[in-house]
Design an enzyme around this catalytic site. Structure first.
Site, mmCIF file in Angstrom:
data_model
loop_
_atom_site.group_PDB
_atom_site.id
_atom_site.type_symbol
_atom_site.label_atom_id
_atom_site.label_comp_id
_atom_site.label_asym_id
_atom_site.label_seq_id
_atom_site.Cartn_x
_atom_site.Cartn_y
_atom_site.Cartn_z
ATOM 1 C CG HIS A 83 -2.165 -0.797 1.133
ATOM 2 N ND1 HIS A 83 -2.523 -1.828 2.118
ATOM 3 C CD2 HIS A 83 -2.678 -1.326 0.235
ATOM 4 C CE1 HIS A 83 -3.693 -2.344 1.718
ATOM 5 N NE2 HIS A 83 -3.454 -2.295 0.450
ATOM 6 C CD GLU A 86 -0.356 0.257 4.411
ATOM 7 O OE1 GLU A 86 0.379 -0.571 4.577
ATOM 8 O OE2 GLU A 86 -1.597 0.364 4.338
ATOM 9 N NE ARG A 143 -6.349 0.219 0.419
ATOM 10 C CZ ARG A 143 -6.325 -0.103 1.549
ATOM 11 N NH1 ARG A 143 -5.795 0.138 2.649
ATOM 12 N NH2 ARG A 143 -6.598 -1.623 1.867
ATOM 13 C CG HIS A 220 0.114 -4.089 5.144
ATOM 14 N ND1 HIS A 220 -0.743 -3.584 4.326
ATOM 15 C CD2 HIS A 220 0.715 -5.553 4.635
ATOM 16 C CE1 HIS A 220 -0.888 -4.828 3.167
ATOM 17 N NE2 HIS A 220 0.015 -5.666 3.449
ATOM 18 C CE1 TYR A 222 -3.547 4.468 12.283
ATOM 19 C CE2 TYR A 222 -3.072 5.022 10.080
ATOM 20 C CZ TYR A 222 -3.955 4.932 11.009
ATOM 21 O OH TYR A 222 -4.946 5.694 10.962
ATOM 22 C CE1 TYR A 271 -9.565 -4.042 6.453
ATOM 23 C CE2 TYR A 271 -9.457 -2.779 8.377
ATOM 24 C CZ TYR A 271 -9.028 -3.106 7.413
ATOM 25 O OH TYR A 271 -7.825 -2.576 6.685
ATOM 26 C CD GLU A 293 -2.065 -3.410 8.992
ATOM 27 O OE1 GLU A 293 -1.214 -2.131 8.760
ATOM 28 O OE2 GLU A 293 -2.438 -3.866 8.170
#
Length: 327
Positions: A83, A86, A143, A220, A222, A271, A293
């Site tokens: 992404h 990031e 992104r 990744h 955050y 998610y 992350e």
């Protein structure tokens, strides 16, 4: 002093000088990888697994002791930067490359030397170079990739859309959860899995070496999370206990470094998402397939200050060692 004098030519020969006090353009990252390989030619080589839509190399570095005789060793895969916004994710992978080769973290060299005897490490720091460069020049919070993806409201008179979310573009329950059919959306997965040059290149290299890969790890940012398979269903995978033990070891190692708390959770608990690289790797048989992350938990978010690069690298390097000890 000897280490400093030896390292100076590696960085001094690179325009702009690559270090860990700033976030650098793709070309400087690639020059630094090449410089590392030249300085450690018995242990490292760089190569391209493909090119991006805009023609940039997807440059990787392979590191192992006695490199020329390492093709049959088990492989460890690490990637970052999927992404674009990031920025710390690819910089941490660059930190890993420097650590494995003794340019940083000299106190851990006995540990790394043992690991380099056992494994070959393939690191792809920058897996979405087009998106990253666009985030540097035009939109800091970009992104996706940069390939044209369609038209707003299905009518190009309203404007064109660009980019596909590469971490929704893998063939793992593709197109179902955590995605949008709007080609302008940040989570647009594309019309089909592996539509993007970078995801296709990653797929092809990983499949070519699938029987040897013992760990797939993607960075990744955050939120400070250790994410485990699977992201698109609440049903626990058969390797849940193995994943949980690995995650516990990793987050403990991180906490023991600077006290930072990373949560050990399944991806679906963050998610639901379909099409992630981690889930695809797991479904292909790489039991140890994870996403981390990185810092922080929201104060700076994607704009993590450069002063956080080294501590983030250090704590996650300890997590990496803990993960390798779980294999």
């Amino acid at each position: 002093k000897q280490w400093y004098q030896r390292r100076v030519p590696i960085t001094a020969g690179i325009p702009g000088v690559f270090d860990f006090t700033n976030y650098y353009a793709v070309r400087y990252q690639h020059l630094h990888l090449d410089a590392l390989a030249r300085a450690h030619s018995d242990k490292a080589e760089t190569f391209s697994i493909g090119t991006s839509y805009e023609g940039r190399d997807l440059k990787a570095i392979r590191i192992s002791n006695n490199l020329v005789n390492s093709d049959s060793k088990p492989m460890i895969w690490v990637d970052g930067g999927i992404h674009a916004r990031e920025w710390v994710s690819h910089t941490v992978v660059m930190y890993f490359a420097n650590a494995l080769l003794g340019e940083v973290e000299q106190q851990k060299q006995a540990t790394f030397n043992s690991l380099l005897d056992k494994y070959q490490f393939v690191l792809l720091p920058m897996s979405n170079p087009d998106g990253y460069e666009y985030s540097r020049s035009s939109n800091r919070f970009w992104r996706k990739t940069r390939r044209p993806s369609g038209c707003k409201y299905n009518n190009c008179n309203y404007g064109r859309c660009y980019g596909i979310d590469p971490n929704r573009n893998f063939d793992a329950d593709f197109g179902n959860k955590g995605v949008s059919r709007n080609p302008c959306s940040d989570v647009y997965p594309g019309k089909q899995a592996f539509s993007e040059n970078n995801t296709k290149a990653m797929r092809d290299y990983i499949l070519k070496n699938l029987s040897q890969i013992k760990l797939y790890l993607s960075f990744h940012s955050y939120s400070q999370l250790f994410l485990k398979p699977i992201g698109y269903t609440t049903r626990k995978p058969k390797d849940y206990a193995t994943h949980d033990a690995a995650g516990s070891a990793a987050v403990s190692a991180i906490r023991n470094t600077y006290g930072k708390v990373y949560k050990n959770i399944r991806s679906v608990e963050l998610y639901p998402t379909s099409g992630s690289s981690q889930d695809w790797a797991y479904l292909k048989g790489i039991v140890h397939s994870y996403t981390i992350e990185l810092r922080d938990t929201g104060r700076y978010g994607f704009r993590l200050p450069a002063r956080e690069i080294v501590p983030t690298g250090k704590e996650n390097l300890n997590a990496f060692i803990a993960l390798l000890n779980q294999l």
